[in-house]
Motif scaffolding. Sequence first.
Motif, PDB file in Angstrom:
ATOM      1  N   ASP A 188       1.089  -1.229   0.065  1.00  0.00           N
ATOM      2  CA  ASP A 188      -0.066   0.071   0.039  1.00  0.00           C
ATOM      3  C   ASP A 188       0.993   1.161   0.015  1.00  0.00           C
ATOM      4  N   ASP A 189       0.900   1.972  -1.067  1.00  0.00           N
ATOM      5  CA  ASP A 189       1.817   3.186  -1.166  1.00  0.00           C
ATOM      6  C   ASP A 189       1.818   3.921  -0.070  1.00  0.00           C
ATOM      7  N   LYS A 190       0.675   4.619   0.059  1.00  0.00           N
ATOM      8  CA  LYS A 190       0.485   5.569   1.272  1.00  0.00           C
ATOM      9  C   LYS A 190       0.870   5.206   2.618  1.00  0.00           C
ATOM     10  N   GLN A 191       0.723   3.586   2.861  1.00  0.00           N
ATOM     11  CA  GLN A 191       0.877   2.980   4.364  1.00  0.00           C
ATOM     12  C   GLN A 191       2.612   2.910   4.425  1.00  0.00           C
ATOM     13  N   PHE A 192       3.170   2.389   3.154  1.00  0.00           N
ATOM     14  CA  PHE A 192       4.575   2.235   3.211  1.00  0.00           C
ATOM     15  C   PHE A 192       5.190   3.372   3.264  1.00  0.00           C
ATOM     16  N   LEU A 193       4.717   4.686   2.691  1.00  0.00           N
ATOM     17  CA  LEU A 193       5.552   5.847   2.873  1.00  0.00           C
ATOM     18  C   LEU A 193       5.383   6.279   4.403  1.00  0.00           C
ATOM     19  N   ASN A 195       8.200   6.442   9.776  1.00  0.00           N
ATOM     20  CA  ASN A 195       8.310   6.164  11.185  1.00  0.00           C
ATOM     21  C   ASN A 195       8.865   4.488  11.269  1.00  0.00           C
ATOM     22  N   PHE A 196       9.927   4.283  10.846  1.00  0.00           N
ATOM     23  CA  PHE A 196      10.376   2.992  10.539  1.00  0.00           C
ATOM     24  C   PHE A 196      10.258   2.365  11.855  1.00  0.00           C
ATOM     25  N   ASP A 197       9.680   0.919  11.655  1.00  0.00           N
ATOM     26  CA  ASP A 197       9.526   0.329  12.897  1.00  0.00           C
ATOM     27  C   ASP A 197      10.202  -1.207  12.480  1.00  0.00           C
ATOM     28  N   ALA A 198      11.550  -1.509  12.977  1.00  0.00           N
ATOM     29  CA  ALA A 198      12.222  -2.556  12.249  1.00  0.00           C
ATOM     30  C   ALA A 198      11.513  -3.929  12.516  1.00  0.00           C
ATOM     31  N   ARG A 199      11.028  -4.115  13.964  1.00  0.00           N
ATOM     32  CA  ARG A 199      10.302  -5.236  14.209  1.00  0.00           C
ATOM     33  C   ARG A 199       8.957  -5.657  13.639  1.00  0.00           C
ATOM     34  N   LYS A 200       8.289  -4.362  12.960  1.00  0.00           N
ATOM     35  CA  LYS A 200       7.128  -4.804  12.185  1.00  0.00           C
ATOM     36  C   LYS A 200       7.470  -4.951  10.833  1.00  0.00           C
ATOM     37  N   PHE A 201       8.629  -4.465  10.032  1.00  0.00           N
ATOM     38  CA  PHE A 201       9.148  -4.933   8.914  1.00  0.00           C
ATOM     39  C   PHE A 201       9.833  -6.440   8.749  1.00  0.00           C
ATOM     40  N   ASN A 202      10.474  -6.491   9.918  1.00  0.00           N
ATOM     41  CA  ASN A 202      10.759  -7.899   9.920  1.00  0.00           C
ATOM     42  C   ASN A 202       9.902  -8.930  10.194  1.00  0.00           C
ATOM     43  N   ARG A 203       8.897  -8.838  10.849  1.00  0.00           N
ATOM     44  CA  ARG A 203       7.798  -9.514  11.109  1.00  0.00           C
ATOM     45  C   ARG A 203       6.977  -9.829   9.771  1.00  0.00           C
ATOM     46  N   GLU A 204       6.779  -8.766   8.982  1.00  0.00           N
ATOM     47  CA  GLU A 204       6.031  -8.834   7.872  1.00  0.00           C
ATOM     48  C   GLU A 204       6.805  -9.732   6.920  1.00  0.00           C
ATOM     49  N   ALA A 205       8.195  -9.360   6.702  1.00  0.00           N
ATOM     50  CA  ALA A 205       9.235  -9.985   5.831  1.00  0.00           C
ATOM     51  C   ALA A 205       9.183 -11.608   5.858  1.00  0.00           C
ATOM     52  N   ALA A 206       9.291 -12.059   7.356  1.00  0.00           N
ATOM     53  CA  ALA A 206       9.490 -13.232   7.675  1.00  0.00           C
ATOM     54  C   ALA A 206       8.203 -14.180   7.142  1.00  0.00           C
ATOM     55  N   LYS A 207       7.078 -13.869   7.151  1.00  0.00           N
ATOM     56  CA  LYS A 207       5.927 -14.637   7.019  1.00  0.00           C
ATOM     57  C   LYS A 207       5.831 -15.402   5.737  1.00  0.00           C
ATOM     58  N   GLY A 208       5.935 -16.621   6.180  1.00  0.00           N
ATOM     59  CA  GLY A 208       6.011 -17.724   5.185  1.00  0.00           C
ATOM     60  C   GLY A 208       7.209 -17.986   4.324  1.00  0.00           C
ATOM     61  N   GLN A 209       8.179 -17.499   5.102  1.00  0.00           N
ATOM     62  CA  GLN A 209       9.890 -17.535   4.416  1.00  0.00           C
ATOM     63  C   GLN A 209      10.486 -18.165   5.503  1.00  0.00           C
ATOM     64  N   ASN A 210      11.719 -18.822   4.881  1.00  0.00           N
ATOM     65  CA  ASN A 210      12.736 -19.634   5.911  1.00  0.00           C
ATOM     66  C   ASN A 210      13.523 -18.418   6.283  1.00  0.00           C
ATOM     67  N   PHE A 211      14.356 -18.645   7.406  1.00  0.00           N
ATOM     68  CA  PHE A 211      15.152 -17.562   8.066  1.00  0.00           C
ATOM     69  C   PHE A 211      15.918 -16.438   7.022  1.00  0.00           C
ATOM     70  N   ILE A 218      14.994   4.635   0.551  1.00  0.00           N
ATOM     71  CA  ILE A 218      14.989   5.588  -0.657  1.00  0.00           C
ATOM     72  C   ILE A 218      13.619   6.184  -0.904  1.00  0.00           C
ATOM     73  N   ALA A 219      12.555   5.573  -0.381  1.00  0.00           N
ATOM     74  CA  ALA A 219      11.226   5.990  -0.343  1.00  0.00           C
ATOM     75  C   ALA A 219      11.190   7.359   0.652  1.00  0.00           C
ATOM     76  N   LYS A 220      12.083   7.280   1.676  1.00  0.00           N
ATOM     77  CA  LYS A 220      11.754   8.375   2.768  1.00  0.00           C
ATOM     78  C   LYS A 220      12.348   9.561   2.153  1.00  0.00           C
ATOM     79  N   GLU A 221      13.536   9.355   1.169  1.00  0.00           N
ATOM     80  CA  GLU A 221      14.313  10.384   0.611  1.00  0.00           C
ATOM     81  C   GLU A 221      13.599  11.052  -0.375  1.00  0.00           C
TER      82      GLU A 221
END
Length: 331
Positions: A103-108, A113-129, A145-148
């Motif tokens: 979601d473009d707006k949500q991603f920006l 307000n980058f939340d490393a835990r949230k991004f890592n949790r979403e990234a790990a879904k359904g994938q190996n380590f 890059i998007a923030k810049e």
Amino acid sequence: MRFQACTIVRQFLRVQTIYETALLSNCIPKSSFEVTSRFSGSFPVPQSATFLQDDKNAKVVLLGTVHFSKQSIEDVSEIVKHLNPNAILVELCRQRVSLLELDDKQFLEDAKNFDARKFNREAAKGQNFVSGMLHAMLLKTYADIAKELGVAPGGEFRRAYHEMKKIPGCKLFLGDRPIQITIARAFQSLSVYELGQVLYHLTTANPKPLDKHQLEKYKDKDFVQAQFEEITRDVPAFKKIFHVFVDERDKCLAYSIQECVRSVKKPRVLAVVGMGHVDGISKYYGKMKQEHIIPLLVIPPEPLYKVFIRKGLKFTFYFMIFSFFYRLLFG
């Protein structure tokens, strides 16, 4: 240590992303649509689009896009309107397919307000380590890059995906080589000395903030050549890295487009890729065979020094565990 490793990979991916943008060779004005008369039955396409094939067997349009460009997103819709494709190929692999659902707006908002835990949790879904960690680092790179620039990544691919869903019977193809293979091949192509050069550069470099208005400079061929010569003069090993990230992937993408054309009836194919891949794909399209691609999907054997380091760390770890239990049991 883990943070340092993540930083290194993110910087490496950032260099690759910006380099692809820097490979632009033609200006793309805001009103860039014109009728191409090189092929019979042509229709209005952007100047950044190329007909790879336009005959009785197939109609294949290759659209070169500027990553993080709103105009490139609109170019996708314009071509879809005229081509009415039954297959759309995008420059993504399975490890990056989640870009299509962003979601473009949500991603920006998340990027600000980058939340490393949230991004890592979403990234790990359904994938190996390993895949999860790599995905997390990719998201972090995109977030930086998007923030810049104030633009969410992969907008042209998402637009292609959503346009595909509107067309009955249209199929989506992922044309890129898995990102893990590309990174592994890039680093393993380097000698110990070259690897040291690259790691030193990536960990000590302080890249200037990106400016979406300044990106237009990368459409000038002389400026691009000067930038390329500067970075390869400082770190010659980047020539090998760019070969893996650009030329090898050009071949893989060209072969994927060929297979896409072969697998659909009366193909009308739109391929959406970064502008930096257009020349290479145009060069290799129709010439790639399976035996050319298989070697590019193989990760070369680890150099002996890496094997010794990995085994040394492994046995050191086992020794520490053994020593701990030995002291625990026998004082």
